[in-house]
Design a protein around this motif. Structure first.
Motif, PDB file in Angstrom:
ATOM      1  N   VAL A 160       0.858  -1.169   0.000  1.00 23.27           N
ATOM      2  CA  VAL A 160       0.000   0.000   0.000  1.00 23.27           C
ATOM      3  C   VAL A 160       0.894   1.218   0.000  1.00 23.27           C
ATOM      4  O   VAL A 160       1.850   1.305   0.751  1.00 23.27           O
ATOM      5  N   MET A 161       0.604   2.167  -0.877  1.00 24.27           N
ATOM      6  CA  MET A 161       1.360   3.402  -0.912  1.00 24.27           C
ATOM      7  C   MET A 161       0.395   4.576  -0.889  1.00 24.27           C
ATOM      8  O   MET A 161      -0.780   4.419  -1.160  1.00 24.27           O
ATOM      9  N   ARG A 162       0.886   5.738  -0.568  1.00 24.79           N
ATOM     10  CA  ARG A 162       0.029   6.915  -0.510  1.00 24.79           C
ATOM     11  C   ARG A 162       0.139   7.688  -1.808  1.00 24.79           C
ATOM     12  O   ARG A 162       1.196   7.814  -2.386  1.00 24.79           O
ATOM     13  N   HIS A 163      -1.000   8.209  -2.239  1.00 29.93           N
ATOM     14  CA  HIS A 163      -1.086   8.917  -3.505  1.00 29.93           C
ATOM     15  C   HIS A 163      -1.747  10.267  -3.258  1.00 29.93           C
ATOM     16  O   HIS A 163      -2.843  10.327  -2.703  1.00 29.93           O
ATOM     17  N   ALA A 164      -1.107  11.347  -3.634  1.00 27.19           N
ATOM     18  CA  ALA A 164      -1.639  12.681  -3.375  1.00 27.19           C
ATOM     19  C   ALA A 164      -2.588  13.108  -4.487  1.00 27.19           C
ATOM     20  O   ALA A 164      -2.186  13.668  -5.477  1.00 27.19           O
ATOM     21  N   SER A 165      -3.882  12.819  -4.316  1.00 29.16           N
ATOM     22  CA  SER A 165      -4.845  13.298  -5.303  1.00 29.16           C
ATOM     23  C   SER A 165      -6.200  13.523  -4.658  1.00 29.16           C
ATOM     24  O   SER A 165      -6.730  14.612  -4.717  1.00 29.16           O
ATOM     25  N   VAL A 166      -6.757  12.508  -4.046  1.00 32.20           N
ATOM     26  CA  VAL A 166      -8.079  12.619  -3.452  1.00 32.20           C
ATOM     27  C   VAL A 166      -7.931  12.630  -1.941  1.00 32.20           C
ATOM     28  O   VAL A 166      -7.214  11.799  -1.391  1.00 32.20           O
ATOM     29  N   PRO A 167      -8.595  13.561  -1.262  1.00 32.29           N
ATOM     30  CA  PRO A 167      -8.489  13.583   0.192  1.00 32.29           C
ATOM     31  C   PRO A 167      -8.907  12.255   0.793  1.00 32.29           C
ATOM     32  O   PRO A 167      -9.881  11.645   0.371  1.00 32.29           O
ATOM     33  N   GLY A 168      -8.149  11.814   1.751  1.00 29.98           N
ATOM     34  CA  GLY A 168      -8.423  10.538   2.396  1.00 29.98           C
ATOM     35  C   GLY A 168      -9.153  10.728   3.707  1.00 29.98           C
ATOM     36  O   GLY A 168      -9.752  11.772   3.954  1.00 29.98           O
ATOM     37  N   PRO A 169      -9.105   9.733   4.562  1.00 28.62           N
ATOM     38  CA  PRO A 169      -9.798   9.810   5.845  1.00 28.62           C
ATOM     39  C   PRO A 169      -9.208  10.896   6.737  1.00 28.62           C
ATOM     40  O   PRO A 169      -8.059  11.263   6.591  1.00 28.62           O
ATOM     41  N   ALA A 170     -10.029  11.367   7.650  1.00 26.25           N
ATOM     42  CA  ALA A 170      -9.587  12.439   8.554  1.00 26.25           C
ATOM     43  C   ALA A 170      -8.710  11.852   9.650  1.00 26.25           C
ATOM     44  O   ALA A 170      -9.163  11.543  10.730  1.00 26.25           O
ATOM     45  N   GLN A 171      -7.445  11.668   9.338  1.00 26.66           N
ATOM     46  CA  GLN A 171      -6.472  11.174  10.310  1.00 26.66           C
ATOM     47  C   GLN A 171      -5.305  12.144  10.331  1.00 26.66           C
ATOM     48  O   GLN A 171      -4.927  12.678   9.293  1.00 26.66           O
ATOM     49  N   GLY A 226      -5.079  15.121   2.449  1.00 31.03           N
ATOM     50  CA  GLY A 226      -4.747  15.156   1.028  1.00 31.03           C
ATOM     51  C   GLY A 226      -4.217  13.847   0.474  1.00 31.03           C
ATOM     52  O   GLY A 226      -3.842  13.772  -0.685  1.00 31.03           O
ATOM     53  N   TYR A 227      -4.165  12.807   1.265  1.00 27.56           N
ATOM     54  CA  TYR A 227      -3.637  11.524   0.812  1.00 27.56           C
ATOM     55  C   TYR A 227      -4.674  10.430   0.994  1.00 27.56           C
ATOM     56  O   TYR A 227      -5.494  10.481   1.889  1.00 27.56           O
ATOM     57  N   ARG A 228      -4.620   9.435   0.120  1.00 26.41           N
ATOM     58  CA  ARG A 228      -5.485   8.269   0.271  1.00 26.41           C
ATOM     59  C   ARG A 228      -4.661   7.029  -0.026  1.00 26.41           C
ATOM     60  O   ARG A 228      -3.727   7.078  -0.829  1.00 26.41           O
ATOM     61  N   PRO A 229      -4.974   5.895   0.608  1.00 28.07           N
ATOM     62  CA  PRO A 229      -4.223   4.669   0.326  1.00 28.07           C
ATOM     63  C   PRO A 229      -4.547   4.146  -1.068  1.00 28.07           C
ATOM     64  O   PRO A 229      -5.672   4.249  -1.532  1.00 28.07           O
ATOM     65  N   VAL A 230      -3.534   3.623  -1.749  1.00 28.30           N
ATOM     66  CA  VAL A 230      -3.701   3.052  -3.084  1.00 28.30           C
ATOM     67  C   VAL A 230      -3.062   1.677  -3.080  1.00 28.30           C
ATOM     68  O   VAL A 230      -1.943   1.517  -2.630  1.00 28.30           O
TER      69      VAL A 230
END
Length: 68
Positions: free
Chosen positions: A3-14, A19-23
């Motif tokens: 699993v890597m992080r991708h800066a495009s769609v806002p992810g969970p509020a953590q 600004g990151y979501r798991p991909v």
């Protein structure tokens, strides 16, 4: 699978993940089947593996159940 992080769609509020979501990354040699393609004729498919048959069912809640 990694699993890597991708800066495009806002992810969970953590904290720290704004600004990151798991991909999920899938190896190029991995074959991907869409479950929608498997269940076009109903909510159940039979899978033959060697001499055995397995039943893959789609539940009302959208979960998958594999039984022998």
């Amino acid at each position: 699978m990694s699993v890597m992080r991708h800066a495009s769609v806002p992810g969970p509020a953590q904290p720290g993940l704004e600004g990151y979501r798991p991909v999920q990354t899938i190896p190029a040699t991995q074959r991907v089947l869409d479950s929608g393609d498997l269940f076009t004729a109903g909510r159940e498919v039979l899978i033959q593996h060697a001499e055995e048959f397995y039943r893959l069912r789609l539940t009302r809640k959208g979960k998958l159940i594999l039984t022998k």
